[in-house]
Design a protein around this motif. Structure first.
Motif, PDB file in Angstrom:
ATOM      1  N   VAL A  61      -1.103  61.955  43.212  1.00  0.00           N
ATOM      2  CA  VAL A  61      -0.028  62.440  42.352  1.00  0.00           C
ATOM      3  C   VAL A  61       0.011  63.964  42.332  1.00  0.00           C
ATOM      4  CG1 VAL A  61       0.666  62.653  39.919  1.00  0.00           C
ATOM      5  CG2 VAL A  61       0.162  60.403  40.891  1.00  0.00           C
ATOM      6  N   VAL A  62      -1.150  64.604  42.221  1.00  0.00           N
ATOM      7  CA  VAL A  62      -1.199  66.068  42.205  1.00  0.00           C
ATOM      8  C   VAL A  62      -0.621  66.633  43.497  1.00  0.00           C
ATOM      9  CG1 VAL A  62      -2.756  68.052  42.244  1.00  0.00           C
ATOM     10  CG2 VAL A  62      -3.125  66.221  40.587  1.00  0.00           C
ATOM     11  N   LEU A  63      -1.007  66.074  44.636  1.00  0.00           N
ATOM     12  CA  LEU A  63      -0.499  66.557  45.921  1.00  0.00           C
ATOM     13  C   LEU A  63       0.993  66.283  46.075  1.00  0.00           C
ATOM     14  CD1 LEU A  63      -3.447  65.439  48.242  1.00  0.00           C
ATOM     15  CD2 LEU A  63      -2.935  67.761  47.424  1.00  0.00           C
ATOM     16  N   CYS A  64       1.416  65.093  45.663  1.00  0.00           N
ATOM     17  CA  CYS A  64       2.827  64.719  45.757  1.00  0.00           C
ATOM     18  C   CYS A  64       3.685  65.639  44.894  1.00  0.00           C
ATOM     19  CB  CYS A  64       2.998  63.261  45.326  1.00  0.00           C
ATOM     20  SG  CYS A  64       4.706  62.676  45.295  1.00  0.00           S
ATOM     21  N   ASP A  65       3.267  65.854  43.656  1.00  0.00           N
ATOM     22  CA  ASP A  65       4.026  66.719  42.753  1.00  0.00           C
ATOM     23  C   ASP A  65       4.143  68.133  43.304  1.00  0.00           C
ATOM     24  OD1 ASP A  65       4.097  64.543  41.096  1.00  0.00           O
ATOM     25  OD2 ASP A  65       3.191  65.543  39.367  1.00  0.00           O
ATOM     26  N   ALA A  66       3.035  68.669  43.812  1.00  0.00           N
ATOM     27  CA  ALA A  66       3.045  70.036  44.323  1.00  0.00           C
ATOM     28  C   ALA A  66       3.998  70.169  45.502  1.00  0.00           C
ATOM     29  CB  ALA A  66       1.636  70.454  44.728  1.00  0.00           C
ATOM     30  N   ALA A 114      10.174  41.664  41.654  1.00  0.00           N
ATOM     31  CA  ALA A 114      10.424  42.250  42.980  1.00  0.00           C
ATOM     32  C   ALA A 114       9.807  43.635  43.129  1.00  0.00           C
ATOM     33  CB  ALA A 114      11.923  42.309  43.239  1.00  0.00           C
ATOM     34  N   LEU A 115       9.716  44.406  42.034  1.00  0.00           N
ATOM     35  CA  LEU A 115       9.305  45.807  42.135  1.00  0.00           C
ATOM     36  C   LEU A 115       7.957  46.107  41.500  1.00  0.00           C
ATOM     37  CD1 LEU A 115      12.739  47.528  41.333  1.00  0.00           C
ATOM     38  CD2 LEU A 115      11.724  47.084  43.584  1.00  0.00           C
ATOM     39  N   TYR A 116       7.362  45.134  40.833  1.00  0.00           N
ATOM     40  CA  TYR A 116       6.150  45.439  40.063  1.00  0.00           C
ATOM     41  C   TYR A 116       5.009  45.965  40.935  1.00  0.00           C
ATOM     42  CZ  TYR A 116       2.263  45.077  36.848  1.00  0.00           C
ATOM     43  OH  TYR A 116       1.171  45.380  36.080  1.00  0.00           O
ATOM     44  N   ARG A 117       4.961  45.578  42.197  1.00  0.00           N
ATOM     45  CA  ARG A 117       3.866  46.049  43.055  1.00  0.00           C
ATOM     46  C   ARG A 117       3.822  47.573  43.131  1.00  0.00           C
ATOM     47  NH1 ARG A 117       7.875  44.030  46.318  1.00  0.00           N
ATOM     48  NH2 ARG A 117       8.616  45.288  48.078  1.00  0.00           N
ATOM     49  N   PHE A 118       4.966  48.233  42.934  1.00  0.00           N
ATOM     50  CA  PHE A 118       4.986  49.694  42.957  1.00  0.00           C
ATOM     51  C   PHE A 118       4.508  50.306  41.637  1.00  0.00           C
ATOM     52  CE2 PHE A 118       8.604  48.481  45.830  1.00  0.00           C
ATOM     53  CZ  PHE A 118       7.935  48.754  47.005  1.00  0.00           C
ATOM     54  N   HIS A 119       4.432  49.484  40.609  1.00  0.00           N
ATOM     55  CA  HIS A 119       4.026  49.945  39.273  1.00  0.00           C
ATOM     56  C   HIS A 119       2.615  49.484  38.915  1.00  0.00           C
ATOM     57  CE1 HIS A 119       4.624  51.401  35.210  1.00  0.00           C
ATOM     58  NE2 HIS A 119       4.571  50.205  34.662  1.00  0.00           N
ATOM     59  N   VAL A 139       5.091  55.663  45.467  1.00  0.00           N
ATOM     60  CA  VAL A 139       6.487  55.217  45.357  1.00  0.00           C
ATOM     61  C   VAL A 139       6.993  55.444  43.942  1.00  0.00           C
ATOM     62  CG1 VAL A 139       8.028  53.214  45.417  1.00  0.00           C
ATOM     63  CG2 VAL A 139       6.337  53.533  47.226  1.00  0.00           C
ATOM     64  N   GLU A 140       6.206  55.051  42.951  1.00  0.00           N
ATOM     65  CA  GLU A 140       6.645  55.250  41.570  1.00  0.00           C
ATOM     66  C   GLU A 140       6.768  56.737  41.250  1.00  0.00           C
ATOM     67  OE1 GLU A 140       5.738  53.979  36.953  1.00  0.00           O
ATOM     68  OE2 GLU A 140       4.360  53.307  38.529  1.00  0.00           O
ATOM     69  N   LEU A 142       7.546  59.114  43.268  1.00  0.00           N
ATOM     70  CA  LEU A 142       8.780  59.593  43.885  1.00  0.00           C
ATOM     71  C   LEU A 142       9.998  59.212  43.045  1.00  0.00           C
ATOM     72  CD1 LEU A 142       8.050  58.804  47.645  1.00  0.00           C
ATOM     73  CD2 LEU A 142       8.306  61.077  46.630  1.00  0.00           C
ATOM     74  N   VAL A 143       9.969  58.020  42.467  1.00  0.00           N
ATOM     75  CA  VAL A 143      11.067  57.588  41.594  1.00  0.00           C
ATOM     76  C   VAL A 143      11.161  58.501  40.372  1.00  0.00           C
ATOM     77  CG1 VAL A 143      11.844  55.744  40.048  1.00  0.00           C
ATOM     78  CG2 VAL A 143      11.044  55.188  42.350  1.00  0.00           C
ATOM     79  N   LEU A 144      10.014  58.775  39.750  1.00  0.00           N
ATOM     80  CA  LEU A 144      10.010  59.615  38.556  1.00  0.00           C
ATOM     81  C   LEU A 144      10.441  61.044  38.869  1.00  0.00           C
ATOM     82  CD1 LEU A 144       6.696  58.373  36.886  1.00  0.00           C
ATOM     83  CD2 LEU A 144       9.041  57.807  36.235  1.00  0.00           C
ATOM     84  N   MET A 145       9.855  61.615  39.911  1.00  0.00           N
ATOM     85  CA  MET A 145      10.200  62.983  40.286  1.00  0.00           C
ATOM     86  C   MET A 145      11.654  63.080  40.741  1.00  0.00           C
ATOM     87  SD  MET A 145       7.485  64.797  39.729  1.00  0.00           S
ATOM     88  CE  MET A 145       7.626  66.293  40.694  1.00  0.00           C
ATOM     89  N   GLY A 146      12.109  62.058  41.468  1.00  0.00           N
ATOM     90  CA  GLY A 146      13.498  62.046  41.911  1.00  0.00           C
ATOM     91  C   GLY A 146      14.463  62.060  40.740  1.00  0.00           C
ATOM     92  N   GLY A 147      14.107  61.367  39.659  1.00  0.00           N
ATOM     93  CA  GLY A 147      14.942  61.390  38.471  1.00  0.00           C
ATOM     94  C   GLY A 147      15.011  62.775  37.862  1.00  0.00           C
ATOM     95  N   GLY A 148      13.864  63.438  37.791  1.00  0.00           N
ATOM     96  CA  GLY A 148      13.845  64.794  37.251  1.00  0.00           C
ATOM     97  C   GLY A 148      14.666  65.761  38.087  1.00  0.00           C
ATOM     98  N   PHE A 149      14.489  65.710  39.409  1.00  0.00           N
ATOM     99  CA  PHE A 149      15.263  66.594  40.290  1.00  0.00           C
ATOM    100  C   PHE A 149      16.754  66.280  40.213  1.00  0.00           C
ATOM    101  CE2 PHE A 149      11.252  66.646  43.084  1.00  0.00           C
ATOM    102  CZ  PHE A 149      10.750  67.735  42.387  1.00  0.00           C
ATOM    103  N   GLY A 150      17.066  64.989  40.132  1.00  0.00           N
ATOM    104  CA  GLY A 150      18.464  64.586  40.039  1.00  0.00           C
ATOM    105  C   GLY A 150      19.135  65.114  38.790  1.00  0.00           C
TER     106      GLY A 150
END
Length: 276
Positions: A61-66, A114-119, A139-140, A142-150
């Motif tokens: 998560v730290v690397l992905c966020d950065a 269908a999506l719980y495996r990502f959570h 994956v999750e 990316l969903v959260l960060m994508g919402g913020g950027f959006g």
């Protein structure tokens, strides 16, 4: 002069990592206070291997966020409005409300079969700890960060948005997430029935989500769970139990309307996870 992309990414990694480290350190310090031992929501040990699993997820998560924040800042940062107090406050309010909606909707979807495996990584914790705040699959995240950027990109089309307001919301998000995953109820019994408690969450609110899986999908507010019928009816009683030093000991435990916690005369000694 514009910094090269590699330098922007390195700076973002250092700053983002340090902020998360400070938030986690504060969270762990709080839950180890003597007074916090009395106010555990669930008086149980953490699951075997939970901290190890969460730590590995947190590194990702730290690397992905950065990476994502650095790229966003490099390519989009110049479009931010100049600082002013009104614009910063408006930007903060936009991010807070918008991300609440984004989080609730995507969180409910991630709890579908269908999506719980990502959570599932986030629910390694039935009993939460501060590190749970960074325990997500990529994956999750990316969903959260994508919402913020959006939300930022959408705002830029309709109003000015200031970097200070967005950053203030990000800091709020980091620190409240750590507090919310601490399995320790800091807010008094009267909070839940107050006007503030009818708007904002408590650590008990989110602890119940982790223990029960379904319900309490909101992030820092309880409003959408109330509107859409996903709030637990016994939430105020569980909150009161935690504040009286009588936190739950069984994951599936539900409290009846007749159950009223009695104050305990002395602090109960339970570790980070409480009694098993």
């Amino acid at each position: 002069m514009e910094l090269p992309l590699v330098k922007v990414l390195c700076i973002t990694l250092v700053v983002s990592g340090l902020v998360k480290l400070v938030a986690l350190g504060a969270g762990w310090g709080l839950v180890r206070l003597k007074v916090a031992e009395r106010w555990r929501v669930y008086r149980r040990e953490l699951a075997p291997g939970q901290l190890r699993s969460e730590a590995w997820a947190a590194v990702g998560v730290v690397l992905c966020d950065a990476l994502l924040v650095g790229l966003f800042r490099y390519f989009v940062g110049h479009r931010m409005a100049p600082f002013s107090v009104p614009v910063a406050l408006l930007s903060y309010a936009w991010m807070f409300v918008g991300f609440e909606v984004w989080f609730y909707v995507t969180h409910r979807l991630l709890h579908t079969r269908a999506l719980y495996r990502f959570h599932a990584q986030h629910h390694v914790a039935q009993v939460t700890d501060p590190l749970t705040s960074l325990s997500f699959s990529l994956v999750e995240r990316l969903v959260l960060m994508g919402g913020g950027f959006g939300l930022v990109l959408l705002a830029m089309e309709v109003m000015p948005i200031a970097q200070a307001g967005v950053m203030a919301y990000i800091l709020t998000n980091y620190f409240l997430n750590v507090i919310g995953h601490g399995n320790t109820e800091w807010l008094p019994r009267r909070f839940v029935s107050s006007w503030l408690g009818r708007l904002f969450f408590t650590p008990t609110f989110h602890a119940l989500h982790h223990a029960r899986y379904q319900g309490h999908y909101g992030l820092f507010t309880v409003v959408l769970d109330g509107w859409f019928g996903t709030a637990f009816e016994d939430y105020p009683r569980v909150h009161a139990r935690a504040r009286e030093g009588q936190g739950l000991v069984r994951i599936g435990e539900r409290l009846s309307a007749a159950e009223v916690p009695e104050p305990l005369p002395a602090t109960t000694g339970a570790g980070v996870g409480g009694a098993s």
